[in-house]
Motif scaffolding. Structure first.
Motif, PDB file in Angstrom:
ATOM      1  N   VAL A  28      57.459  32.828 -96.396  1.00  0.00           N
ATOM      2  CA  VAL A  28      57.039  32.223 -97.662  1.00  0.00           C
ATOM      3  C   VAL A  28      55.738  32.860 -98.138  1.00  0.00           C
ATOM      4  CG1 VAL A  28      55.997  30.283 -96.383  1.00  0.00           C
ATOM      5  CG2 VAL A  28      56.494  30.012 -98.796  1.00  0.00           C
ATOM      6  N   SER A  29      55.681  33.109 -99.426  1.00  0.00           N
ATOM      7  CA  SER A  29      54.509  33.756-100.025  1.00  0.00           C
ATOM      8  C   SER A  29      53.430  32.728-100.368  1.00  0.00           C
ATOM      9  CB  SER A  29      54.946  34.494-101.292  1.00  0.00           C
ATOM     10  OG  SER A  29      53.823  34.818-102.066  1.00  0.00           O
ATOM     11  N   GLU A  30      52.159  33.118-100.115  1.00  0.00           N
ATOM     12  CA  GLU A  30      51.030  32.237-100.438  1.00  0.00           C
ATOM     13  C   GLU A  30      50.669  32.291-101.925  1.00  0.00           C
ATOM     14  OE1 GLU A  30      48.100  33.884 -97.853  1.00  0.00           O
ATOM     15  OE2 GLU A  30      48.867  32.845 -96.093  1.00  0.00           O
ATOM     16  N   TRP A  31      51.092  33.338-102.593  1.00  0.00           N
ATOM     17  CA  TRP A  31      50.770  33.461-104.029  1.00  0.00           C
ATOM     18  C   TRP A  31      51.538  32.389-104.794  1.00  0.00           C
ATOM     19  CZ3 TRP A  31      47.815  37.869-105.714  1.00  0.00           C
ATOM     20  CH2 TRP A  31      47.584  37.902-107.088  1.00  0.00           C
ATOM     21  N   ASN A  32      50.902  31.688-105.720  1.00  0.00           N
ATOM     22  CA  ASN A  32      51.514  30.545-106.427  1.00  0.00           C
ATOM     23  C   ASN A  32      51.949  29.479-105.410  1.00  0.00           C
ATOM     24  OD1 ASN A  32      51.286  31.688-109.059  1.00  0.00           O
ATOM     25  ND2 ASN A  32      53.088  32.932-108.672  1.00  0.00           N
ATOM     26  N   GLY A  64      51.612  37.741-100.573  1.00  0.00           N
ATOM     27  CA  GLY A  64      52.264  37.731-101.880  1.00  0.00           C
ATOM     28  C   GLY A  64      53.737  38.070-101.739  1.00  0.00           C
ATOM     29  N   SER A  65      54.452  37.955-102.846  1.00  0.00           N
ATOM     30  CA  SER A  65      55.901  38.186-102.785  1.00  0.00           C
ATOM     31  C   SER A  65      56.249  39.605-102.354  1.00  0.00           C
ATOM     32  CB  SER A  65      56.532  37.886-104.150  1.00  0.00           C
ATOM     33  OG  SER A  65      56.480  36.507-104.395  1.00  0.00           O
ATOM     34  N   PHE A  66      55.400  40.551-102.714  1.00  0.00           N
ATOM     35  CA  PHE A  66      55.722  41.930-102.350  1.00  0.00           C
ATOM     36  C   PHE A  66      55.828  42.091-100.835  1.00  0.00           C
ATOM     37  CE2 PHE A  66      55.090  46.561-102.098  1.00  0.00           C
ATOM     38  CZ  PHE A  66      56.025  46.955-103.048  1.00  0.00           C
ATOM     39  N   GLU A  67      55.128  41.245-100.091  1.00  0.00           N
ATOM     40  CA  GLU A  67      55.143  41.333 -98.623  1.00  0.00           C
ATOM     41  C   GLU A  67      56.343  40.610 -97.999  1.00  0.00           C
ATOM     42  OE1 GLU A  67      51.999  40.622-100.294  1.00  0.00           O
ATOM     43  OE2 GLU A  67      51.860  42.795-100.166  1.00  0.00           O
ATOM     44  N   LEU A  68      57.173  39.979 -98.817  1.00  0.00           N
ATOM     45  CA  LEU A  68      58.319  39.233 -98.266  1.00  0.00           C
ATOM     46  C   LEU A  68      59.311  40.157 -97.565  1.00  0.00           C
ATOM     47  CD1 LEU A  68      58.901  36.775-101.253  1.00  0.00           C
ATOM     48  CD2 LEU A  68      58.178  36.140 -98.927  1.00  0.00           C
ATOM     49  N   GLY A  88      59.431  32.963-102.671  1.00  0.00           N
ATOM     50  CA  GLY A  88      58.279  33.453-103.418  1.00  0.00           C
ATOM     51  C   GLY A  88      58.402  33.069-104.878  1.00  0.00           C
ATOM     52  N   CYS A  89      57.336  33.307-105.600  1.00  0.00           N
ATOM     53  CA  CYS A  89      57.336  32.987-107.030  1.00  0.00           C
ATOM     54  C   CYS A  89      56.495  34.031-107.761  1.00  0.00           C
ATOM     55  CB  CYS A  89      56.764  31.593-107.244  1.00  0.00           C
ATOM     56  SG  CYS A  89      56.510  31.203-108.984  1.00  0.00           S
ATOM     57  N   VAL A  90      57.132  34.755-108.650  1.00  0.00           N
ATOM     58  CA  VAL A  90      56.421  35.735-109.471  1.00  0.00           C
ATOM     59  C   VAL A  90      56.476  35.248-110.913  1.00  0.00           C
ATOM     60  CG1 VAL A  90      56.072  38.175-109.903  1.00  0.00           C
ATOM     61  CG2 VAL A  90      57.406  37.475-107.922  1.00  0.00           C
ATOM     62  N   ILE A  91      55.293  35.112-111.520  1.00  0.00           N
ATOM     63  CA  ILE A  91      55.206  34.626-112.901  1.00  0.00           C
ATOM     64  C   ILE A  91      54.721  35.768-113.777  1.00  0.00           C
ATOM     65  CG2 ILE A  91      54.105  32.953-114.444  1.00  0.00           C
ATOM     66  CD1 ILE A  91      53.904  31.053-112.032  1.00  0.00           C
ATOM     67  N   PRO A  96      52.906  45.182-116.656  1.00  0.00           N
ATOM     68  CA  PRO A  96      54.238  45.417-116.050  1.00  0.00           C
ATOM     69  C   PRO A  96      54.307  45.084-114.564  1.00  0.00           C
ATOM     70  CG  PRO A  96      53.416  47.387-117.183  1.00  0.00           C
ATOM     71  CD  PRO A  96      52.275  46.430-117.097  1.00  0.00           C
ATOM     72  N   HIS A  97      53.187  44.592-113.986  1.00  0.00           N
ATOM     73  CA  HIS A  97      53.163  44.300-112.554  1.00  0.00           C
ATOM     74  C   HIS A  97      54.340  43.417-112.133  1.00  0.00           C
ATOM     75  CE1 HIS A  97      50.252  44.878-109.239  1.00  0.00           C
ATOM     76  NE2 HIS A  97      50.952  43.912-108.688  1.00  0.00           N
ATOM     77  N   PHE A  98      54.615  42.402-112.954  1.00  0.00           N
ATOM     78  CA  PHE A  98      55.716  41.471-112.708  1.00  0.00           C
ATOM     79  C   PHE A  98      57.013  42.237-112.409  1.00  0.00           C
ATOM     80  CE2 PHE A  98      59.401  39.334-114.621  1.00  0.00           C
ATOM     81  CZ  PHE A  98      59.334  38.044-114.126  1.00  0.00           C
TER      82      PHE A  98
END
Ligand code: DLZ
Length: 158
Positions: A28-32, A64-68, A88-91, A96-98
């Motif tokens: 699980v990602s810690e971001w968001n 972060g999600s990238f590390e999933l 994860g959750c990317v907002i 363009p990072h998203f």
């Protein structure tokens, strides 16, 4: 098909196999974390509701999600899991990072699914804003964590 009118949180309880002999990894990602924490709660509750034993559910966090993808790969190498769930959750922001993160995670998890012997379940919310994420993490559109738990059990049985 996932649409606003149909989501797996409405699944038929009887269609889900017994999970009491299964072992699950969750990354699980810690971001968001407000959102990913709710996804994790949903996944844990649903796995346990279908018989999974808490000691057989191992949760690891990544920044972060990238590390999933890395996290899931390490869990595969450690072995012993019937299925692994990534949450994860990317907002979307103003750059363009998203798109790069979503694409990286999606192709990375797809590759792991094609090359490893256990299923990796894709619990990445990719939303335009925080409200859409809340709607899908225990709000009006269900909880993608629940959905991922059901899919993990079904795919572990597969
Ligand atoms: C950098 C970043 C940004 C801008 N947005 C998100 C996001 O919405 N959700 C998420 O899970 N992670 C985000 N990150 C962090 C990246 O996933 C990653 O942790 C960093 O780029 C370091 O590899």
């Amino acid at each position: 098909m996932a649409t606003e009118l149909h989501h797996l949180s409405d699944y038929d309880l009887k269609s889900v196999p017994d999970a009491s002999n299964m072992c699950f990894g969750i990354v699980v990602s810690e971001w968001n974390d407000e959102i990913t924490g709710a996804l994790l709660d949903g996944a844990l509750n649903t796995l346990k509701k279908h018989g999974a034993i808490p000691e057989n559910i191992h949760v690891k966090t990544v920044p972060g999600s990238f590390e999933l993808v890395y996290g899931a790969h390490q869990m595969i190498l450690n072995g012993g899991y019937d299925a692994i769930i990534i949450l994860g959750c990317v907002i979307r922001g103003g750059t363009p990072h998203f798109d790069y993160i979503c694409q990286g995670v999606t192709s990375g998890i797809s590759r792991l699914n094609a090359t490893s012997e256990i299923p990796i379940i894709y619990g990445l919310l990719t939303t335009e804003n925080l409200q859409q994420a809340k709607d899908r993490s225990g709000g009006c559109l269900g909880n993608k964590g629940d959905e991922c738990a059901v899919v993990a059990i079904k795919m572990a049985k597969f």
